[in-house]
Design a protein around this motif. Sequence first.
Motif, short mmCIF file in Angstrom:
data_model
loop_
_atom_site.label_atom_id
_atom_site.label_comp_id
_atom_site.label_asym_id
_atom_site.label_seq_id
_atom_site.Cartn_x
_atom_site.Cartn_y
_atom_site.Cartn_z
N GLY A 43 0.78 -1.23 0.00
CA GLY A 43 0.00 0.00 0.00
C GLY A 43 0.81 1.27 0.00
O GLY A 43 0.26 2.36 -0.16
N SER A 44 2.12 1.17 0.17
CA SER A 44 2.96 2.36 0.22
C SER A 44 3.14 2.97 -1.17
O SER A 44 2.89 2.33 -2.19
N THR A 87 8.74 10.77 24.43
CA THR A 87 8.58 9.34 24.13
C THR A 87 8.57 9.14 22.62
O THR A 87 7.69 9.66 21.91
N LEU A 88 9.55 8.38 22.13
CA LEU A 88 9.65 8.09 20.69
C LEU A 88 9.25 6.64 20.46
O LEU A 88 9.89 5.72 20.98
N LEU A 89 8.20 6.44 19.68
CA LEU A 89 7.64 5.11 19.47
C LEU A 89 7.92 4.63 18.05
O LEU A 89 7.68 5.36 17.08
N ASN A 90 8.43 3.42 17.93
CA ASN A 90 8.69 2.82 16.62
C ASN A 90 7.50 1.96 16.22
O ASN A 90 7.58 0.73 16.14
N ALA A 91 6.38 2.59 15.96
CA ALA A 91 5.15 1.86 15.70
C ALA A 91 4.97 1.58 14.21
O ALA A 91 5.51 2.28 13.36
N LEU A 92 4.22 0.52 13.91
CA LEU A 92 3.85 0.24 12.53
C LEU A 92 2.90 1.33 12.03
O LEU A 92 2.12 1.88 12.82
N PRO A 93 2.94 1.67 10.73
CA PRO A 93 2.11 2.77 10.21
C PRO A 93 0.63 2.66 10.56
O PRO A 93 0.02 3.59 11.04
N GLY A 94 0.03 1.49 10.33
CA GLY A 94 -1.39 1.31 10.60
C GLY A 94 -1.71 1.48 12.07
O GLY A 94 -2.69 2.14 12.45
N ALA A 130 6.27 0.81 -7.96
CA ALA A 130 6.83 -0.43 -8.53
C ALA A 130 5.80 -1.13 -9.40
O ALA A 130 6.15 -1.68 -10.46
N LEU A 131 4.56 -1.13 -9.00
CA LEU A 131 3.50 -1.76 -9.79
C LEU A 131 3.32 -1.05 -11.14
O LEU A 131 3.09 -1.70 -12.17
N ARG A 132 3.46 0.26 -11.14
CA ARG A 132 3.35 1.01 -12.40
C ARG A 132 4.54 0.70 -13.31
O ARG A 132 4.39 0.54 -14.53
N TYR A 133 5.72 0.60 -12.72
CA TYR A 133 6.89 0.21 -13.49
C TYR A 133 6.68 -1.18 -14.10
O TYR A 133 7.06 -1.45 -15.24
N LEU A 169 2.34 12.07 14.83
CA LEU A 169 2.72 10.96 13.96
C LEU A 169 3.55 11.49 12.79
O LEU A 169 3.12 12.40 12.08
N PHE A 170 4.75 10.92 12.60
CA PHE A 170 5.61 11.25 11.48
C PHE A 170 5.40 10.18 10.41
O PHE A 170 5.56 8.98 10.68
N VAL A 171 5.09 10.58 9.19
CA VAL A 171 4.85 9.60 8.12
C VAL A 171 5.45 10.09 6.80
O VAL A 171 5.53 11.29 6.53
N MET A 172 5.85 9.11 6.01
CA MET A 172 6.33 9.36 4.65
C MET A 172 5.77 8.27 3.75
O MET A 172 5.40 7.19 4.21
N GLY A 173 5.76 8.56 2.47
CA GLY A 173 5.17 7.63 1.52
C GLY A 173 5.92 6.34 1.34
O GLY A 173 5.37 5.37 0.81
N ASP A 174 7.19 6.28 1.78
CA ASP A 174 7.96 5.05 1.56
C ASP A 174 7.47 3.92 2.45
O ASP A 174 7.68 2.75 2.16
N SER A 175 6.83 4.25 3.57
CA SER A 175 6.44 3.22 4.52
C SER A 175 5.00 3.33 4.99
O SER A 175 4.60 2.65 5.91
N SER A 176 4.22 4.19 4.35
CA SER A 176 2.84 4.38 4.78
C SER A 176 1.89 4.30 3.59
O SER A 176 2.21 4.73 2.49
#
Length: 426
Positions: free
Chosen positions: A35-36, A156-163, A42-45, A177-184
């Motif tokens: 979903g990232s 408090t810095l949390l290494n949580a999964l995107p979902g 990659a699917l378009r490539y 929440l910090f997010v980028m398209g490479d992992s979200s």
Amino acid sequence: MLMIVLAGVAIMLLALLLTNAAAPTSLTIISGPPGSVFQKTALRYQKILAREGVTVKILPSGGSLDNLHKLSNPRLDVDVGFVLGGEAGSADTSRLMSLGSISYQPLMVFYRGTPKTLLSDFKGMRLAIGEEGSGTHNLALALLKLNGITPGADTTLLNALPGDAVKSLLEQQVDALFVMGDSSSTDLLRQLLHTPDIHLFSFIQADGYARRVSYLNKLELPRGALDLGKDIPPETTNLIGPTVELVAREGLHPALSDLLLEAAREVHGKPGLFKKAGEFPVLAEHEIRISEDAQRYYASGKSFFYRTFPFWLAGLVARALAVMLPLVLLLIPALKVAPAIYRWRIQSGINRWYRVLFDIEREAVAQRTVPGKQEELLHRLQHVDATVSKIVVPAAFGDLLYELRGHIDFVRSRLQADADAQGHKD
């Protein structure tokens, strides 16, 4: 000469069967989580390369840093992947090469509560900075450190999964929440943007971050760009983010490099929220060296054969030329030398009879007074003449044979004269 040509053709055909200069018809891309943005790219490539008969296998990953590690690991079957600028750090990238930057990757910080002006305003809060190994995680740590926020302090810095992190923000279990398209997932980002009580942080110091951190760019998200009807975002928002590089392993076939860049141009060349038409892909070197094939592509486009012929045919032609050209270069001087070698071979066969003539003449002179010797030598000469008359040479070398036979007649006449003189004396 015919034998040289036939031998050359045989060698060419054998080499053509044994070599693999043609471009591979399969490729493995390391992308990102399901979903990232990276996976969708990659699917378009994959669809674009399929038009040229190239099968693309897509492998999921934890994000940009995970991609870099897997590309650097020679034991893994990976050809190319997406890596954020600034990720290389101390990693060994000597066997990797960049095909150029293909897009911007903005960092988005979503939060609850009162509006925040500076990143340092998040000090003492619960921050979800993305899963370890993702580009989000590393960039968030770097930016927070610039603002005096480090792991193990009162923040408090949390290494949580995107979902899970999105759910935690919606349920007020984290403050930002910090997010980028490479992992979200883009669906998760859209959900956050449409949640009324959640804000998107605007980097008012975007220019300063871009100056302090070389791989960051200032990006502007215009008011209403995401949803004009609902006025999202409600004001122009400044973001920062690195570029995404298309990174390949050293030794990627030039034709595949060209196809990937053609796909990148088709996918990323259109205008978008943070880019102008034709801005990407671009030849911009950061931590990873630029591929020579990529430099050639940006300067002149696809190579001649792959620009002129279908991919499969161009690969066959390129493979044939890779084998035949060196052999042709060897055959040209060989063909020039062949006539001289052939003439030498013919002359050698004729010249050996001159040695026999010399021997006969020397004996005739040395034993001129020996009775019957001249008759014996005439008999030997007759045998030589009979043998030489059976020699077959090409018409072009007839002069050599006729000269030999003329010399045989000359020696015969001298021997006959000596024999007649000897007979008169007797």
